[in-house]
Design a protein around this motif. Structure first.
Motif, short mmCIF file in Angstrom:
data_model
loop_
_atom_site.label_atom_id
_atom_site.label_comp_id
_atom_site.label_asym_id
_atom_site.label_seq_id
_atom_site.Cartn_x
_atom_site.Cartn_y
_atom_site.Cartn_z
N TYR A 207 0.85 -1.19 0.00
CA TYR A 207 0.00 0.00 0.00
C TYR A 207 0.88 1.23 0.00
O TYR A 207 1.87 1.29 0.72
N ASN A 208 0.54 2.23 -0.82
CA ASN A 208 1.31 3.47 -0.90
C ASN A 208 0.53 4.65 -0.37
O ASN A 208 -0.70 4.66 -0.42
N LEU A 209 1.31 5.65 0.10
CA LEU A 209 0.69 6.91 0.51
C LEU A 209 1.66 8.03 0.20
O LEU A 209 2.80 8.00 0.64
N TRP A 210 1.21 8.98 -0.58
CA TRP A 210 2.05 10.12 -0.94
C TRP A 210 1.56 11.35 -0.19
O TRP A 210 0.39 11.71 -0.26
N CYS A 211 2.50 11.99 0.51
CA CYS A 211 2.15 13.21 1.25
C CYS A 211 3.05 14.33 0.75
O CYS A 211 4.24 14.12 0.52
N SER A 212 2.48 15.49 0.60
CA SER A 212 3.27 16.61 0.12
C SER A 212 2.73 17.90 0.69
O SER A 212 1.68 17.94 1.32
N GLY A 213 3.48 18.98 0.44
CA GLY A 213 3.01 20.28 0.92
C GLY A 213 3.47 20.59 2.32
O GLY A 213 2.66 20.77 3.22
N ARG A 214 4.79 20.64 2.49
CA ARG A 214 5.33 20.95 3.80
C ARG A 214 6.64 21.71 3.64
O ARG A 214 7.33 21.55 2.62
N VAL A 215 6.99 22.45 4.70
CA VAL A 215 8.32 23.07 4.69
C VAL A 215 9.37 21.98 4.78
O VAL A 215 9.11 20.88 5.26
N CYS A 216 10.53 22.32 4.35
CA CYS A 216 11.71 21.47 4.47
C CYS A 216 11.71 20.20 3.64
O CYS A 216 12.64 19.42 3.71
N CYS A 217 10.66 19.93 2.89
CA CYS A 217 10.74 18.74 2.06
C CYS A 217 9.84 18.88 0.85
O CYS A 217 8.90 19.69 0.83
N GLU A 218 10.15 18.06 -0.14
CA GLU A 218 9.36 18.07 -1.37
C GLU A 218 8.13 17.21 -1.21
O GLU A 218 7.02 17.58 -1.59
N GLY A 219 8.35 16.02 -0.67
CA GLY A 219 7.24 15.10 -0.49
C GLY A 219 7.70 13.86 0.23
O GLY A 219 8.89 13.62 0.39
N MET A 220 6.75 13.07 0.68
CA MET A 220 7.07 11.87 1.43
C MET A 220 6.23 10.71 0.89
O MET A 220 5.00 10.81 0.82
N LEU A 221 6.91 9.64 0.53
CA LEU A 221 6.20 8.45 0.04
C LEU A 221 6.32 7.36 1.10
O LEU A 221 7.42 6.96 1.45
N ILE A 222 5.18 6.91 1.61
CA ILE A 222 5.17 5.84 2.61
C ILE A 222 4.68 4.57 1.92
O ILE A 222 3.61 4.58 1.30
N GLN A 223 5.46 3.51 2.05
CA GLN A 223 5.06 2.23 1.47
C GLN A 223 4.89 1.21 2.59
O GLN A 223 5.82 0.92 3.33
N LEU A 224 3.69 0.65 2.67
CA LEU A 224 3.44 -0.42 3.64
C LEU A 224 3.68 -1.73 2.92
O LEU A 224 2.87 -2.15 2.10
N LYS A 225 4.82 -2.34 3.20
CA LYS A 225 5.16 -3.58 2.51
C LYS A 225 4.85 -4.75 3.45
O LYS A 225 5.70 -5.17 4.23
N PHE A 226 3.65 -5.27 3.32
CA PHE A 226 3.26 -6.38 4.16
C PHE A 226 3.75 -7.69 3.57
O PHE A 226 4.17 -7.76 2.41
N LEU A 227 3.63 -8.73 4.39
CA LEU A 227 3.98 -10.06 3.91
C LEU A 227 2.89 -10.54 2.97
O LEU A 227 1.75 -10.09 3.05
N LYS A 228 3.26 -11.46 2.09
CA LYS A 228 2.31 -11.96 1.10
C LYS A 228 1.39 -12.99 1.75
O LYS A 228 1.50 -14.19 1.50
N ARG A 229 0.50 -12.48 2.57
CA ARG A 229 -0.39 -13.40 3.27
C ARG A 229 -1.41 -14.03 2.33
O ARG A 229 -2.04 -15.02 2.67
N GLN A 230 -1.59 -13.42 1.16
CA GLN A 230 -2.62 -13.94 0.25
C GLN A 230 -2.09 -15.10 -0.59
O GLN A 230 -2.86 -15.77 -1.26
N ASP A 231 -0.80 -15.36 -0.54
CA ASP A 231 -0.21 -16.43 -1.34
C ASP A 231 0.18 -17.59 -0.42
O ASP A 231 1.05 -17.43 0.43
N LEU A 232 -0.45 -18.72 -0.62
CA LEU A 232 -0.23 -19.86 0.29
C LEU A 232 1.21 -20.35 0.26
O LEU A 232 1.76 -20.74 1.28
N LEU A 233 1.82 -20.29 -0.92
CA LEU A 233 3.22 -20.73 -1.02
C LEU A 233 4.11 -19.88 -0.12
O LEU A 233 5.01 -20.39 0.55
#
Lengths: 485, 106
Positions: A207-233
């Motif tokens: 899951y991604n989330l892009w945040c922008s519009g702040r002093v001191c930075c251009e933008g922030m990209l947060i990536q929630l990298k979960f485990l592949k719980r949907q794949d049985l293997l």
């Protein structure tokens, strides 16, 4: 004629004799069926080697049934009509008829029978499994379908779990993000820059989330990298090799937001791996990861730094406090003004340019629980997000002193020089090809020129240019020789 | 009286739009699993159809399921559906041609 008349019954008698003997024996038995008598009668004609086999057994009963009924009728007739004296003959006659009726093919028209084989060995055919009418023979297929159903069930459960975790994370961090960024949530597709206010789902586990519009930075990209719980293997492989969910935060900065340095801190394993993989860490932080106990952080964390001054500047008391309290959740923290991603494998013959760099802060956090995360664990990541915000503000203010700046500039110049040296040969080749292309283009232009006069003039002009070039080169060589001397 | 030192850090004027990372320049970021599984699934279903091997067809079905589970949201659903249909057809054809149950290799 008369001889024949007497001869015939005698012959018949001889033939029937064994039967009659059996008959007399049977007469003394009580309560036996007539059908049984028949079996015994015919027993002498049947082969001894006939064993009660599966297939063969099935055949005799149906075969035996038709012959037995007509035989019975004949015998009934025989016993009722004949007197004692003529019983033998009559019986013999009846039995002869029985014998013949047994082999009368017309009775068994359309009925396939296999004669009892007179060989010693019988071949027993297995009834094919799919004709056996039992589901048990299809157990492999049932197994496969069960496996597929299990996979589908796991897919649904895993997908839902990941979705709930992501939502829980977002709910706990929403307030912090909305108070710090003007734009929270953007997928880049809408015409206007409005906050979508929700996560952007890339996968069933990312899951991604892009945040922008702040002093001191251009933008922030947060990536929630979960485990592949949907794949049985993947679930099964994780039973062998445990892994955990990760939250990756990438903050891109403007040029004025950060001074020129490269710094990283994190778990030892992560530091060793990043130093090998990342372009900037391998070039600017050549030393092995150092222990951070000097600054008060736990021994499990290691530091990679361009120079000592940077480490001193970054490791202030608040940062140390963050690192100490959340050491188990921190995988890596990387500040760099020369970030260009992992080392790119260069192919042969490709002219190289220096990879594009961007001032970036990278944070990788491990979600506690080692795979068995619950939505409540997401709250424990909130202090780490506070640390991210704090770092952004801090780096804006962190400036190297004059010495440090000079050292940093020298380092960057050195890296660039090395790069140019390595690519010198390739760049020369590229220049050569370009020159040849130009010449060829010019020649073509001359050839295409229709007016012969103009053609001659262009040719002469090209020749003169080449002469000049040669002369220049010779002059240079002479100068170098003179200087060498 | 506490003074709120923290001015609002938000700057609506400094908003940058989201740009999806360019995966051409950085192929290591991409997960190759769905593509490999898709290819494997097609190969196995072809084997199952041509060589009339039931176990090939079943493995093809599994491969297409795994590929679907790992696929990205941006990926074409038509591709997924086509590989899935191909593997199902491989299984069905194998059983129509030879209704005998599968025999285990042991």
């Amino acid at each position: 004629m008369r001889h024949l008349v007497f001869l015939l019954p005698a012959l018949l008698l001889l033939l029937a004799l064994p039967d009659t003997r059996g008959r007399y024996n049977d007469d003394f038995d009580d309560g036996e069926d007539i059908a049984e008598f028949d079996d015994n009668d015919f027993a002498e004609f049947e082969d001894v080697s006939e064993d009660p086999a599966v297939d063969v057994e099935k055949e005799p009963p149906p075969r035996a049934a038709p012959p037995s009924t007509p035989v019975e009728d004949d015998e009934d007739e025989a016993t009722v009509e004949n007197e004692d004296g003529q019983d033998e003959f009559e019986d013999a006659d009846a039995q002869d008829q029985d014998m013949y009726s047994k082999y009368d093919n017309e009775e068994f028209e359309g009925y396939e029978k296999t004669n009892p084989s007179f060989k010693d060995t019988l071949i027993y055919r297995e009834v094919p499994a799919h004709l056996q009418n039992s589901w048990e023979s299809y157990y492999m297929e049932i197994l496969m379908v069960t496996g597929l159903l299990a996979y589908i069930m796991n897919y649904i459960i895993g997908k839902n779990k990941n979705s709930r975790l992501a939502q829980a994370w977002f709910n706990s961090h929403r307030e912090l993000l909305e108070s710090n960024f003007a734009l929270v949530g953007d997928d880049g597709t809408s015409k206007e820059a409005t906050s979508t206010g929700k996560l952007n789902q890339e996968n069933e586990h990312i899951y991604n989330l892009w945040c922008s519009g702040r002093v001191c930075c251009e933008g922030m990209l947060i990536q929630l990298k979960f485990l592949k719980r949907q794949d049985l293997l993947n679930v099964l492989s994780r039973m062998m090799r445990p892994a955990c969910d990760q939250v990756q935060v990438k903050v891109t900065l403007n040029d004025e937001d950060m001074d020129t340095f490269v710094f990283a801190v994190g778990s030892r394993k992560a530091m060793a791996r990043l130093q090998k993989e990342l372009q900037d860490l391998s070039e600017f932080c050549g030393d092995k990861p150092k222990s951070g106990t000097k600054y008060g952080i736990p021994d499990s964390l290691a530091i990679l730094s361009e120079m000592g001054e940077v480490t001193d500047g970054v490791m202030d008391s608040k940062m140390v406090h963050y690192l100490t309290t959340h050491a188990d959740k921190i995988e890596s923290i990387h500040f760099s003004d020369q970030f260009s991603g992992p080392k790119v494998m260069q192919e042969e013959g490709q002219p190289l340019k220096l990879p594009e760099t961007k001032k970036t802060l990278l944070f990788t956090f491990n979600v506690p629980g080692m795979g068995n995360t619950s939505p409540k664990d997401m709250d424990s990541l909130l202090p780490l997000m506070n640390m991210v915000i704090y770092s952004i503000d801090k780096l804006k203010k962190l400036r190297l002193n004059r010495e440090g700046k000079q050292k940093a500039d020298r380092n960057r110049a050195r890296v660039e020089e090395n790069f140019l040296k390595h690519t010198h040969a390739q760049r020369q080749e590229a220049a050569q090809t370009r020159r040849e292309e130009k010449k060829r283009a010019e020649k073509e232009r001359i050839m295409n020129e229709e007016d012969p006069d103009r053609q001659r003039r262009l040719e002469e002009a090209a020749q003169r240019r080449e002469q000049k070039k040669l002369e220049k080169k010779q002059m240079k060589m002479k100068q170098i020789k003179v200087k060498a001397m | 009286m506490t003074v709120n030192n923290m001015a609002d850090p938000r700057r609506p004027t400094k908003i940058f739009r989201y740009k999806p990372p360019n995966t051409e320049t950085n192929p290591t970021l991409e997960d190759p699993t769905p593509d490999y599984m898709n290819l494997l699934g097609m190969i196995f279903s072809m084997c199952g159809l041509m060589l009339k091997l039931k176990w090939c067809a079943w493995i093809a079905v599994y491969c297409s399921f795994i590929s679907f589970a790992n696929s990205r949201s941006s990926e074409d659903t038509k591709q997924m559906m086509s590989s899935f249909m191909l593997s199902i057809s491989a299984v069905v054809m194998s059983y129509l041609q030879n209704p005998q149950p599968m025999s285990p290799p042991w």
